[in-house]
Structure formats: C-alpha cells, structure tokens
Scaffold this motif. Sequence first.
Motif, PDB file in Angstrom:
ATOM      1  N   PRO A 476       0.834  -1.211   0.000  1.00  0.00           N
ATOM      2  CA  PRO A 476       0.000   0.000   0.000  1.00  0.00           C
ATOM      3  C   PRO A 476       0.863   1.253   0.000  1.00  0.00           C
ATOM      4  O   PRO A 476       1.884   1.316   0.686  1.00  0.00           O
ATOM      5  N   ARG A 477       0.448   2.227  -0.758  1.00  0.00           N
ATOM      6  CA  ARG A 477       1.133   3.514  -0.768  1.00  0.00           C
ATOM      7  C   ARG A 477       0.547   4.458   0.281  1.00  0.00           C
ATOM      8  O   ARG A 477       1.110   5.489   0.591  1.00  0.00           O
ATOM      9  N   ARG A 478      -0.630   4.062   0.802  1.00  0.00           N
ATOM     10  CA  ARG A 478      -1.243   4.836   1.875  1.00  0.00           C
ATOM     11  C   ARG A 478      -2.070   3.877   2.723  1.00  0.00           C
ATOM     12  O   ARG A 478      -2.719   2.968   2.188  1.00  0.00           O
ATOM     13  N   ILE A 479      -2.036   4.042   4.035  1.00  0.00           N
ATOM     14  CA  ILE A 479      -2.845   3.222   4.936  1.00  0.00           C
ATOM     15  C   ILE A 479      -3.643   4.139   5.849  1.00  0.00           C
ATOM     16  O   ILE A 479      -3.080   5.008   6.514  1.00  0.00           O
ATOM     17  N   GLU A 480      -4.955   3.950   5.852  1.00  0.00           N
ATOM     18  CA  GLU A 480      -5.846   4.734   6.699  1.00  0.00           C
ATOM     19  C   GLU A 480      -6.325   3.863   7.858  1.00  0.00           C
ATOM     20  O   GLU A 480      -6.787   2.734   7.650  1.00  0.00           O
ATOM     21  N   ILE A 481      -6.206   4.360   9.083  1.00  0.00           N
ATOM     22  CA  ILE A 481      -6.716   3.664  10.261  1.00  0.00           C
ATOM     23  C   ILE A 481      -8.167   4.113  10.476  1.00  0.00           C
ATOM     24  O   ILE A 481      -8.426   5.313  10.621  1.00  0.00           O
ATOM     25  N   VAL A 482      -9.111   3.167  10.449  1.00  0.00           N
ATOM     26  CA  VAL A 482     -10.539   3.509  10.518  1.00  0.00           C
ATOM     27  C   VAL A 482     -11.225   2.687  11.612  1.00  0.00           C
ATOM     28  O   VAL A 482     -10.681   1.709  12.136  1.00  0.00           O
ATOM     29  N   ASP A 483     -12.473   3.106  11.947  1.00  0.00           N
ATOM     30  CA  ASP A 483     -13.250   2.412  12.981  1.00  0.00           C
ATOM     31  C   ASP A 483     -14.123   1.309  12.410  1.00  0.00           C
ATOM     32  O   ASP A 483     -14.519   0.387  13.131  1.00  0.00           O
ATOM     33  N   SER A 484     -14.469   1.398  11.120  1.00  0.00           N
ATOM     34  CA  SER A 484     -15.349   0.399  10.524  1.00  0.00           C
ATOM     35  C   SER A 484     -15.107   0.339   9.023  1.00  0.00           C
ATOM     36  O   SER A 484     -14.488   1.233   8.432  1.00  0.00           O
ATOM     37  N   LEU A 485     -15.613  -0.736   8.398  1.00  0.00           N
ATOM     38  CA  LEU A 485     -15.505  -0.920   6.949  1.00  0.00           C
ATOM     39  C   LEU A 485     -16.893  -1.134   6.364  1.00  0.00           C
ATOM     40  O   LEU A 485     -17.730  -1.814   6.983  1.00  0.00           O
ATOM     41  N   PRO A 486     -17.170  -0.599   5.186  1.00  0.00           N
ATOM     42  CA  PRO A 486     -18.484  -0.845   4.567  1.00  0.00           C
ATOM     43  C   PRO A 486     -18.592  -2.299   4.115  1.00  0.00           C
ATOM     44  O   PRO A 486     -17.671  -2.828   3.491  1.00  0.00           O
ATOM     45  N   LYS A 487     -19.734  -2.938   4.443  1.00  0.00           N
ATOM     46  CA  LYS A 487     -19.906  -4.350   4.117  1.00  0.00           C
ATOM     47  C   LYS A 487     -21.297  -4.611   3.556  1.00  0.00           C
ATOM     48  O   LYS A 487     -22.236  -3.831   3.783  1.00  0.00           O
ATOM     49  N   THR A 488     -21.406  -5.723   2.857  1.00  0.00           N
ATOM     50  CA  THR A 488     -22.701  -6.160   2.353  1.00  0.00           C
ATOM     51  C   THR A 488     -23.476  -6.835   3.489  1.00  0.00           C
ATOM     52  O   THR A 488     -22.950  -7.039   4.590  1.00  0.00           O
ATOM     53  N   ALA A 489     -24.713  -7.213   3.180  1.00  0.00           N
ATOM     54  CA  ALA A 489     -25.557  -7.883   4.195  1.00  0.00           C
ATOM     55  C   ALA A 489     -24.954  -9.220   4.622  1.00  0.00           C
ATOM     56  O   ALA A 489     -25.216  -9.700   5.733  1.00  0.00           O
ATOM     57  N   THR A 490     -24.145  -9.827   3.765  1.00  0.00           N
ATOM     58  CA  THR A 490     -23.521 -11.120   4.095  1.00  0.00           C
ATOM     59  C   THR A 490     -22.132 -10.958   4.686  1.00  0.00           C
ATOM     60  O   THR A 490     -21.421 -11.936   4.888  1.00  0.00           O
ATOM     61  N   GLY A 491     -21.735  -9.704   4.951  1.00  0.00           N
ATOM     62  CA  GLY A 491     -20.472  -9.468   5.630  1.00  0.00           C
ATOM     63  C   GLY A 491     -19.262  -9.295   4.725  1.00  0.00           C
ATOM     64  O   GLY A 491     -18.139  -9.190   5.219  1.00  0.00           O
ATOM     65  N   LYS A 492     -19.461  -9.261   3.393  1.00  0.00           N
ATOM     66  CA  LYS A 492     -18.343  -9.062   2.482  1.00  0.00           C
ATOM     67  C   LYS A 492     -17.999  -7.580   2.375  1.00  0.00           C
ATOM     68  O   LYS A 492     -18.889  -6.714   2.403  1.00  0.00           O
TER      69      LYS A 492
END
Length: 496
Positions: A476-492
């Motif tokens: 990665p050329r950039r890494i962002e530290i986040v609290d959550s990730l967007p996911k589908t209803a099945t968790g992908k």
Amino acid sequence: MSTQGAHFNAAAWLLDRHVDEGRGDRVAIRCQGRSTTYAEVLDRARAVQALLADHGIEAGDRVAMVVRDDETFPAFFLGALRSGVVPVPLSTMLTGAELAPIVADAGARMLVVSEVFNAAVDEVKAGAPTLEAVLVADDAPTSTDVEVSVADTTGDSPGFWLYSSGTTGVPKGVMHTHGNLPATVETYASQVLEVGPDDRFLSVAKLFFAYGLGNSLTFPFAVGGTAVLNPDPPAPPAVAALIAEEQPTLFFSSPGFCAALLDGDLGADTFASVRATVTAGESLPANIQTRFADLTGGPVLDGIGSTELLHIFISNTITEQVPGSSGRLVPGYEAQLRNDDDELVTEPDTPGFLFVRGASTAVGYHQRPEATAAAFRGDDWVRTGDVYVRSAEDHWTFLGRNNDMIKAGGIWVSPAEVENVLIGHADVLEAAVVGARDDQGLETVVAFVIPAAGAEPTEAALIEHCRAEVASFKRPRRIEIVDSLPKTATGKIRRF
C-alpha cells in the motif's frame, strides 16, 4: 502466416531463420555495452538445449525461469522452445515465498535463476516438490559441440506459460502455443508499429511480462532488429541515460513510468532517436499522454493488451492518437461489448464488458477449469474483465474493471492477498485494500485498517510489515486507520 497444423517452431522462426538467410551477424541484443549477434544467440540457445538434455528435461516439461533481462533470458527461453520444452518466465519482483506456490502449480522440473536471485532458491525448493534441478543462468555455457535439433512442433504445440494474478489464491498459468508469438507480430507489431530491421527496441516492462516479452524479444527478433536490454530495475535517470546511449527507435513504457520521466526535467533531445513511445499495462491519463508527446516530440501510442491475448489488441496508431482513449481495434482482432446478461451492446457510448478474440489467444489456464470456462468463452472469445465504451468513430475508452483487481504501476495486484498480509499483523483486526487514483490519475494501492482491540498501529509500522511480506509493487502507498468498513448484508467488504 498460418502456423496451425504445420511444422513450426517459434524459436527457429525467431533465430534460425536469420542465420539461415545470412543475417547471423546482425546485432540481436545490446546489454550494458555488450553486443550479441543472432548467430551468437543461436549458439547460446543450442547450448541451453544440450544443458536441458543433460538434466533429463524433455519436450513438454516445464522449466521455471527467474531470470533478469540480459543475454541469458533469450538463451533459456528460446533454447527451451527449440527443444519443445515449456519455459515459464516468472516475476523477478517476487519473494521466494511468493514464487514457491507458482513453481509448484506449474509442476516445473527445473528452476533457472539469475545469480542475483539465488537467495530465493531455498524457499522455492521447500515449497515446490516437483523441482529436480536448479541452474544458475549466469553459469550456462554459450556454445556446445553436442548435436541438438529443432523439436517437431507445430503452431498449436504447447509453447510457454505466463502467470497472471487473480483476485484470490495462486496466480493462474496462462498457456500459450508456438503460434501465438508470430500472431502478435503480424497484427500489432507489423500493422500498428510498422517494425523493421533497423528498429532498436527498449522496454521498461521486463521480459517476464507478456508486454515486455513482445517488446524485447518477439518483435525485434521477428524482424532482425535489436533489443536493448536493461538487467536492472528501471529507474528514470538510468533509463533516460540508456536512451541517450543506445538510441532506441521504439520506447515501451507504462503510464506511471512516463509520469516519472516527466518529473525528471529531461531535455527533448533525450528522445531524439525515438520515433514512437508505446504505453500499456494501465490506462494512460490524457494529460500524461499530451505532456509526454510534447516532451518527446513524437507520437505516444496508448493501448490495451492482456496476458491471455499476449500483447496489445486495441491501440492508438502512429498517425492517430486520441488522448484518454485506448484507440482503435488492431487489425487481426475482433472485439465486442456485452451487458450483464451476456447480450451484445451495439449502441455507441454505452458501457459494456469487453470481449476480444484473435490468433494470439492462449488455450486456457493450467488446471483451472472454472477460471478457464469463465474467461475463455465459446468461439474463442476472451472475457477481459474490463469495462469499455466504443464511440461512433470506433474509438475504445476504458472505464474500469468488473472485479476487484488493482492495476498498480501496470502490474495486477490482488486486494485479498494484501489484506491477508495486513491481517497477519498482530495489531490489525480487519483490512480492506482498494485501488485509488493519485493526483496524476494513476492507480495506486490504498489500505483501510481496523485496529485490534487495545492496539494502536501506525501507518509506518504496517507499511514496514508489508515490505517484509510481499513484493514492492503490492505494498500500500497509503494506509488509513478507521473504525469500521463498509460491508454487504452477508459481511463481504464493499471495496468499491
């Protein structure tokens, strides 16, 4: 030239033909100030044949190659083809741990490495049980007194494999035939680049890439021209110096490397010998195309190709360049756009999934029946994985991909692979890796990371972790530290 069903050996066509017709003293290779003639390349290839035979390597066997761009690469690649052995060039940018499963997947009986890559050998051997021998390319003899002959191959005979990354798992072995090589010459090289014996070819892309193989071996050797080889990793100042020294007439690059050269404060006279620049591997932003054309004073031909089709099948031309577009269909290829229901898209300026077919098409993926069925469709159509539009004037423009793969620096990167590496760090709970555009419009790898409970990972620490685990182009050329990730209803993860 039809090679189907008839006796044809690609190495003999690229090498023996020139020697037999009195062109053996022409310079085939320039490398670090050294000149190698076609007759000398043939001697080297014949010596490789004898070496392979000494180790019991027979027609149909695979020989993995981790070889840098110098005189030894054509010797082993063409020597193997001349014997009906299947050379499998692999990326010199991968670690031993990354190479091992690929060598195992290929079922290679022999591994050939340049001396500078010796450190990776033990890891490769540990993970590739079919390996019986390891040779150092630099130590190979340059001639032989042993009688060797050209294998009784046809255009349809197994030729060589190139490995192409997928979204998950081990890269796929793309299986090409002897006849696929001249097909790229008769189409793109002849009809778009109009190559000839006085051309000197310099490529930033290395020989293990499908793109680089055409640029630095197939095209120059097909016409009796000269390949200018650079064994070292490409760096803008060194490549600029090489252009000034070797005076190539054709320069092959990636869009990202063109952007780097533009930042190098080079004089226009650097490119005085270059009659055309070719870019491929990723979409060329319009502003880089126009700026590089202004710098070089010559046409910049962006195009699209693939490992499955071996080289470029849609391209701008010497006489017509449309900034931001991949150009027109190369003569000898067919293309069509299809919608989600696999129906033809015929209206101009309407997006669709790009399908292509032509004589350079691979026969499929090694031991990947599902992937082969998905990509190699009926009537020889190949699903490229790209979304395109076609204008009323028949210009084709790239819009994006219909999978998660990232094209960073012209090289495919699997997001899942990088995510697995990041998750392997003790301070990381989850990770999502995506492609993002930089301020020049080029794609780069960006990661979003959720820390493990109580952990406070830093971007620098995670990048250093990736540095130890994967090849540099995947990091990665950039890494962002986040609290959550967007996911589908099945968790992908919703990477888009």
